[in-house]
Write a protein that holds these residues in place. Sequence first.
Motif, PDB file in Angstrom:
ATOM      1  N   UNK A  38      38.355  32.416  37.089  1.00 56.32           N
ATOM      2  CA  UNK A  38      38.773  33.788  37.387  1.00 56.32           C
ATOM      3  C   UNK A  38      37.633  34.582  38.030  1.00 56.32           C
ATOM      4  N   UNK A  39      36.435  34.477  37.464  1.00 53.72           N
ATOM      5  CA  UNK A  39      35.315  35.231  38.020  1.00 53.72           C
ATOM      6  C   UNK A  39      34.951  34.733  39.421  1.00 53.72           C
ATOM      7  N   UNK A  40      35.160  33.464  39.698  1.00 56.98           N
ATOM      8  CA  UNK A  40      34.926  32.952  41.049  1.00 56.98           C
ATOM      9  C   UNK A  40      35.956  33.521  42.035  1.00 56.98           C
ATOM     10  N   UNK A  41      37.193  33.600  41.611  1.00 57.74           N
ATOM     11  CA  UNK A  41      38.214  34.230  42.464  1.00 57.74           C
ATOM     12  C   UNK A  41      37.858  35.676  42.785  1.00 57.74           C
ATOM     13  N   UNK A  42      37.460  36.412  41.773  1.00 59.46           N
ATOM     14  CA  UNK A  42      37.119  37.826  41.958  1.00 59.46           C
ATOM     15  C   UNK A  42      35.885  37.962  42.841  1.00 59.46           C
ATOM     16  N   UNK A  43      34.919  37.081  42.654  1.00 52.69           N
ATOM     17  CA  UNK A  43      33.714  37.095  43.497  1.00 52.69           C
ATOM     18  C   UNK A  43      34.075  36.880  44.955  1.00 52.69           C
ATOM     19  N   UNK A  44      34.927  35.898  45.242  1.00 51.37           N
ATOM     20  CA  UNK A  44      35.334  35.649  46.628  1.00 51.37           C
ATOM     21  C   UNK A  44      36.070  36.845  47.214  1.00 51.37           C
ATOM     22  N   UNK A  45      36.909  37.476  46.395  1.00 48.21           N
ATOM     23  CA  UNK A  45      37.677  38.620  46.893  1.00 48.21           C
ATOM     24  C   UNK A  45      36.787  39.805  47.245  1.00 48.21           C
ATOM     25  N   UNK A  46      35.611  39.862  46.675  1.00 53.04           N
ATOM     26  CA  UNK A  46      34.690  40.969  46.945  1.00 53.04           C
ATOM     27  C   UNK A  46      33.785  40.691  48.144  1.00 53.04           C
ATOM     28  N   UNK A  47      33.943  39.534  48.772  1.00 51.82           N
ATOM     29  CA  UNK A  47      33.106  39.179  49.925  1.00 51.82           C
ATOM     30  C   UNK A  47      33.975  39.118  51.174  1.00 51.82           C
ATOM     31  N   UNK A  48      33.880  40.107  52.042  1.00 53.44           N
ATOM     32  CA  UNK A  48      34.740  40.171  53.245  1.00 53.44           C
ATOM     33  C   UNK A  48      34.595  38.953  54.145  1.00 53.44           C
ATOM     34  N   UNK A  49      33.413  38.325  54.123  1.00 48.80           N
ATOM     35  CA  UNK A  49      33.217  37.174  55.007  1.00 48.80           C
ATOM     36  C   UNK A  49      33.990  35.946  54.558  1.00 48.80           C
ATOM     37  N   UNK A  50      34.459  35.927  53.308  1.00 48.07           N
ATOM     38  CA  UNK A  50      35.375  34.870  52.870  1.00 48.07           C
ATOM     39  C   UNK A  50      36.773  35.360  53.215  1.00 48.07           C
ATOM     40  N   UNK A  51      37.165  35.108  54.423  1.00 50.10           N
ATOM     41  CA  UNK A  51      38.307  35.805  55.013  1.00 50.10           C
ATOM     42  C   UNK A  51      39.655  35.376  54.458  1.00 50.10           C
ATOM     43  N   UNK A  53      40.468  34.990  51.413  1.00 47.38           N
ATOM     44  CA  UNK A  53      40.745  35.642  50.131  1.00 47.38           C
ATOM     45  C   UNK A  53      40.632  37.150  50.340  1.00 47.38           C
ATOM     46  N   UNK A  54      41.749  37.806  50.343  1.00 41.13           N
ATOM     47  CA  UNK A  54      41.731  39.266  50.534  1.00 41.13           C
ATOM     48  C   UNK A  54      41.152  39.951  49.308  1.00 41.13           C
ATOM     49  N   UNK A  55      40.819  41.208  49.451  1.00 38.27           N
ATOM     50  CA  UNK A  55      40.335  41.977  48.303  1.00 38.27           C
ATOM     51  C   UNK A  55      41.482  42.234  47.335  1.00 38.27           C
ATOM     52  N   UNK A  56      41.141  42.377  46.059  1.00 39.39           N
ATOM     53  CA  UNK A  56      42.146  42.596  45.027  1.00 39.39           C
ATOM     54  C   UNK A  56      42.211  44.069  44.638  1.00 39.39           C
ATOM     55  N   UNK A  57      43.392  44.496  44.246  1.00 40.20           N
ATOM     56  CA  UNK A  57      43.520  45.830  43.672  1.00 40.20           C
ATOM     57  C   UNK A  57      42.953  45.802  42.252  1.00 40.20           C
ATOM     58  N   UNK A  58      42.742  46.981  41.701  1.00 34.77           N
ATOM     59  CA  UNK A  58      42.242  47.058  40.324  1.00 34.77           C
ATOM     60  C   UNK A  58      43.223  46.393  39.362  1.00 34.77           C
ATOM     61  N   UNK A  59      44.505  46.566  39.603  1.00 26.88           N
ATOM     62  CA  UNK A  59      45.523  45.960  38.738  1.00 26.88           C
ATOM     63  C   UNK A  59      45.501  44.439  38.848  1.00 26.88           C
ATOM     64  N   UNK A  60      45.269  43.943  40.062  1.00 28.06           N
ATOM     65  CA  UNK A  60      45.223  42.491  40.237  1.00 28.06           C
ATOM     66  C   UNK A  60      44.004  41.878  39.553  1.00 28.06           C
ATOM     67  N   UNK A  61      42.894  42.575  39.669  1.00 21.53           N
ATOM     68  CA  UNK A  61      41.697  42.100  38.968  1.00 21.53           C
ATOM     69  C   UNK A  61      41.929  42.098  37.457  1.00 21.53           C
ATOM     70  N   UNK A  62      42.555  43.149  36.961  1.00 19.39           N
ATOM     71  CA  UNK A  62      42.862  43.222  35.527  1.00 19.39           C
ATOM     72  C   UNK A  62      43.828  42.116  35.124  1.00 19.39           C
ATOM     73  N   UNK A  63      44.800  41.831  36.014  1.00 22.83           N
ATOM     74  CA  UNK A  63      45.755  40.762  35.727  1.00 22.83           C
ATOM     75  C   UNK A  63      45.054  39.414  35.588  1.00 22.83           C
ATOM     76  N   UNK A  64      44.112  39.151  36.476  1.00 19.07           N
ATOM     77  CA  UNK A  64      43.363  37.892  36.394  1.00 19.07           C
ATOM     78  C   UNK A  64      42.525  37.816  35.116  1.00 19.07           C
ATOM     79  N   UNK A  65      41.826  38.895  34.833  1.00 18.65           N
ATOM     80  CA  UNK A  65      40.965  38.863  33.644  1.00 18.65           C
ATOM     81  C   UNK A  65      41.762  38.837  32.350  1.00 18.65           C
ATOM     82  N   UNK A  66      43.003  39.290  32.413  1.00 16.44           N
ATOM     83  CA  UNK A  66      43.847  39.220  31.216  1.00 16.44           C
ATOM     84  C   UNK A  66      44.169  37.776  30.842  1.00 16.44           C
TER      85      UNK A  66
END
Length: 453
Positions: A38-51, A53-66
């Motif tokens: 999960x943390x790897x997914x979130x890390x990729x989403x926060x890096x624009x150059x990893x094209x 994987x789009x950025x996540x909304x706050x709800x999506x990040x919360x959904x993953x961490x849940x």
Amino acid sequence: MSLRSLSPLDGRYVDQVKLLSAYFSEWALIKYRIYVEVEWLITMAERPEITHVRSFTADETEQLRSLVIDFDDEQAQQVKDIEKTTRHDVKAAEYYIKEKIKDTSLDEISESVHFCCTSEDINNLAYALMLRDGIQQEWLPQAQALVDAVADLAGNTADLPMMSHTHGQPATPSTVGKEMAVFVARWQRQFSQIERAEYMGKFNGAVGNYNAHVVTYPDIPWEAVARHLIEDRLGLTFNPLTTQIEPHDYMAELFHMLMRFNTILLDFDRDMWSYISLGYFRQKVIKTEVGSSIMPHKVNPIDFENSEANVGVGNALLDHLASKLQASRQQRDLTDSSALRNVGTAIGHSLLAIQSSLRGVGRVEVDEESLKRNLDDAWEVLAEAIQMVMRKAGHDNPYEQMKTLTRGQTITQETMEAFIRDLDLPDADKIRLLSLTPSAYIGLATDLVQHIR
């Protein structure tokens, strides 16, 4: 507790070590794997150059961490059911995450789960987190409680004289507190090293070179990305140079630290057993307990014996793990995987040993009368001091004179005082020796206890 458990940690002693299951069980391993994914997914989403994987909304990040926060036995069983098909535990965790985000807004990034990862990228971080959290949250507090209890005993008995024994024979007196303080000081040194232990991780692909990463995104600083995940996200220490596996050297270092702490505990257990046998300590009698199935009078030092036994089992496992885990054929073999599943067992026996000894300390009390009687019958221990004063005064062969007087002989107060009176010594020295008793012959023992405060 299951009466059919193979391991006593899951049977007889389960109530004492059950909190470790949150860190070292199969359930915990699955949970920590999902946490890393999960943390790897979130890390990729926060890096624009990893094209991809789009950025996540706050709800999506919360959904993953849940997926981690709400992880329970039912969720773990779902992963195990998937594993029955895959026959691969890490792949089962990957498929589990994909199943959980199916038909949600995150479904479109499903194929980014486990992106550029070898199983060991996930496993090595999961085990590092398990070790760190298990040691810091459970083992260290229990170890500290033992050290504190013995430190309290040392402080309370700092000036209480006791007969020392070297080679099992009466020797120069000390104090109960000073002898307890020796163990505290030894433990404190190991404890501080365990507190500062590093927990290392790698995230660099199939053989440690970021091969697939570089082909997929040639311009991304992959080492920096991996370091960010490991250090900033997970709170571990980044290892930049590995094969497929993190080489486990830090684990060997940690296990040797634990072994040293445990071996000091073994020494303490054996000394406490001996002091109880000598009558220096009395064991508190619990009316409902039984010491022997046939000898009604028995009050046995079972807590220290239990501790000693568990130190032996724990250290045997820790020693094997420390040597086994550092060796892996070429870029990787699978022997570490099977060995690592025993880490919780090794730490469980260590924790059980600590708890048993702590319980033993809480159930003993000093027998001051016994200590006094023991010293009052041992005037021969003053021979050391007398011969040193004789040397100071220039006497011939003082050691040999005291050896003739005392070795293998029963020496009384009267015998020793008569010998001192016949010595040609300065008045101050003679008066000091005549006023000396075995109970008073403790040197700086009382003051030395301050070193643990």
